[in-house]
Design an enzyme around this catalytic site. Structure first.
Site, PDB file in Angstrom:
ATOM      1  N   GLY A   1       2.471   2.398  10.737  1.00 49.91           N
ATOM      2  CA  GLY A   1       3.414   3.498  10.549  1.00 49.91           C
ATOM      3  C   GLY A   1       4.145   3.910  11.817  1.00 49.91           C
TER       4      GLY A   1
ATOM      5  N   GLU B   1      -6.790   4.770   8.002  1.00 50.82           N
ATOM      6  CA  GLU B   1      -6.605   6.194   7.672  1.00 50.82           C
ATOM      7  C   GLU B   1      -7.862   6.758   7.019  1.00 50.82           C
ATOM      8  OE1 GLU B   1      -2.923   5.633   5.516  1.00 50.82           O
ATOM      9  OE2 GLU B   1      -1.961   5.070   7.403  1.00 50.82           O
TER      10      GLU B   1
ATOM     11  N   HIS C   1      -9.400   1.121   5.150  1.00 54.40           N
ATOM     12  CA  HIS C   1      -8.115   1.349   5.820  1.00 54.40           C
ATOM     13  C   HIS C   1      -8.353   2.317   6.986  1.00 54.40           C
ATOM     14  CE1 HIS C   1      -4.065   2.638   6.644  1.00 54.40           C
ATOM     15  NE2 HIS C   1      -3.653   1.554   6.014  1.00 54.40           N
TER      16      HIS C   1
ATOM     17  N   GLY D   1       2.871  -1.054   4.308  1.00 53.56           N
ATOM     18  CA  GLY D   1       2.926   0.374   3.981  1.00 53.56           C
ATOM     19  C   GLY D   1       4.354   0.798   3.698  1.00 53.56           C
TER      20      GLY D   1
ATOM     21  N   SER E   1       3.504  -1.933  10.438  1.00 54.04           N
ATOM     22  CA  SER E   1       4.958  -2.018  10.654  1.00 54.04           C
ATOM     23  C   SER E   1       5.533  -3.398  10.336  1.00 54.04           C
ATOM     24  CB  SER E   1       5.325  -1.574  12.075  1.00 54.04           C
ATOM     25  OG  SER E   1       4.951  -0.225  12.266  1.00 54.04           O
TER      26      SER E   1
ATOM     27  N   GLU F   1      -5.266  -4.858  10.837  1.00 55.92           N
ATOM     28  CA  GLU F   1      -4.254  -3.814  10.999  1.00 55.92           C
ATOM     29  C   GLU F   1      -4.525  -3.049  12.289  1.00 55.92           C
ATOM     30  OE1 GLU F   1      -2.354  -2.631   7.008  1.00 55.92           O
ATOM     31  OE2 GLU F   1      -4.157  -1.430   7.266  1.00 55.92           O
TER      32      GLU F   1
ATOM     33  N   ASN G   1       0.858  -1.189   0.000  1.00 57.48           N
ATOM     34  CA  ASN G   1       0.000   0.000   0.000  1.00 57.48           C
ATOM     35  C   ASN G   1       0.893   1.237   0.000  1.00 57.48           C
ATOM     36  OD1 ASN G   1      -1.798   2.058   0.555  1.00 57.48           O
ATOM     37  ND2 ASN G   1      -2.251   1.381   2.657  1.00 57.48           N
ATOM     38  N   TRP G   2       0.994   1.865  -1.154  1.00 56.72           N
ATOM     39  CA  TRP G   2       1.900   3.004  -1.289  1.00 56.72           C
ATOM     40  C   TRP G   2       1.355   4.276  -0.634  1.00 56.72           C
ATOM     41  CZ3 TRP G   2       4.396   3.164  -6.887  1.00 56.72           C
ATOM     42  CH2 TRP G   2       5.107   1.966  -7.081  1.00 56.72           C
ATOM     43  N   LYS G   3       0.082   4.274  -0.285  1.00 57.61           N
ATOM     44  CA  LYS G   3      -0.558   5.468   0.298  1.00 57.61           C
ATOM     45  C   LYS G   3      -0.320   6.677  -0.632  1.00 57.61           C
ATOM     46  CE  LYS G   3      -0.114   3.298   4.741  1.00 57.61           C
ATOM     47  NZ  LYS G   3      -0.017   3.419   6.201  1.00 57.61           N
TER      48      LYS G   3
HETATM   49  P1  PGA Z   1       2.904   0.397   7.651  1.00 55.54           P
HETATM   50  O1  PGA Z   1       1.437   0.584   7.048  1.00 55.54           O
HETATM   51  O2  PGA Z   1       3.429  -0.887   7.095  1.00 55.54           O
HETATM   52  O3  PGA Z   1       3.663   1.587   7.199  1.00 55.54           O
HETATM   53  O4  PGA Z   1       2.749   0.337   9.141  1.00 55.54           O
HETATM   54  C1  PGA Z   1       0.582  -0.511   6.863  1.00 55.54           C
HETATM   55  C2  PGA Z   1      -0.731  -0.046   6.284  1.00 55.54           C
HETATM   56  O5  PGA Z   1      -1.175   1.054   6.630  1.00 55.54           O
HETATM   57  O6  PGA Z   1      -1.352  -0.732   5.453  1.00 55.54           O
END
Ligand code: PGA
Length: 250
Positions: A173, A97, A95, A234, A213, A167, A9-11
């Site tokens: 993150g 976010e 997600h 991520g 993470s 998640e 997931n490149w966000k």
């Molecule tokens: P992260 O994000 O690996 O940077 O913790 C995972 C995600 O949000 O899908």
């Protein structure tokens, strides 16, 4: 055997040129050393997707979000039909976010999941608790609620085509990963909840990814858990070598 999946997931990262370079690096590494055990998915910005999907050989391409409505006067939205028509095979729904910054509720997410399925894409439906919810011992109830309101309206046939991602919000993150024991506990709980709603066969065949993470160092241990079927990655998906190493952790 359940499908093993590693999705990056490149966000909201990378310019088009930077993204293209990263995508090419991932493709090159996978061409040299194909991923025989896990399906690799790259999930970039909407606007890179059509181009990447045309070039993709060793990965599938997915989207980070889709509209909850089919079509019409929804300025700025991108429909599931549009995504499918440019080659997306997967779409992340719910997600954390999106849930927290864009106030996406389980009710809206239930509609997005339907849209993805109606357009023959696989939804990757995300669930997970905040640290506060975990500390007050509400995490299992929260996860159960996210499942019942977000995906349990689906027919058994539809649910079979859905992937889940656990998640924990406190791990996204932050560099703080769930321990493999914590991940396994929740993944087993999710599988049990699916079994209660549908049946054992459906629960056993559902791929449940871990996200938060997850990186090239800890992926192997997390993926060794019996109920962890891969990862939603991520930060570590933005480096080709790390991402490919995670894919090869199976
Ligand atoms: P992260 O994000 O690996 O940077 O913790 C995972 C995600 O949000 O899908």
């Amino acid at each position: 055997m359940r499908s093993k999946i590693v999705a990056g997931n490149w966000k909201m990262n990378k310019s088009y040129q930077e993204g293209l370079q990263l995508f090419s690096e991932i493709e090159t590494l996978l061409a040299k050393q194909p991923s025989s055990n896990a399906k690799a998915i790259v999930i970039p910005s909407f606007i890179f997707m059509a181009d990447f999907a045309k070039q993709a050989k060793n990965v599938a391409v997915g989207a980070q979000n889709c509209a909850s409505e089919q079509s019409g006067a929804y300025t700025g939205e991108v429909s599931a039909l549009m995504l499918k028509s440019v080659g997306a095979e997967y779409v992340i729904v719910g997600h954390s976010e999106r849930r927290s910054y864009y106030a996406e509720t389980n009710a809206v997410l239930a509609k997005k999941t339907e849209q993805a399925l109606q357009n023959s894409m696989t939804p990757i439906f995300c669930i997970g608790e905040t640290l506060e919810q975990r500390n007050s011992n509400k995490h299992l109830d929260i996860i159960k609620q996210q499942l019942s309101e977000g995906v349990f309206h689906l027919s058994a046939e539809q649910f079979k085509k859905t992937v889940l991602a656990y998640e924990p919000v406190w791990a996204i993150g932050t560099g703080v990963t769930a321990t493999s024991a914590q991940a396994q506990e929740i993944h087993a709980f999710i599988r049990k909840t699916i079994k209660e709603k549908y049946n054992e066969e459906i629960a056993e065949s559902c791929s449940i990814l871990y996200g938060g993470s997850c990186n090239a160092q800890n992926a192997k241990e997390l993926f060794a858990c019996p109920d962890v079927d891969g990862g939603l990655i991520g930060g570590a998906s933005l480096k080709a070598e790390d991402f490919v190493k995670i894919i090869h952790s199976f």
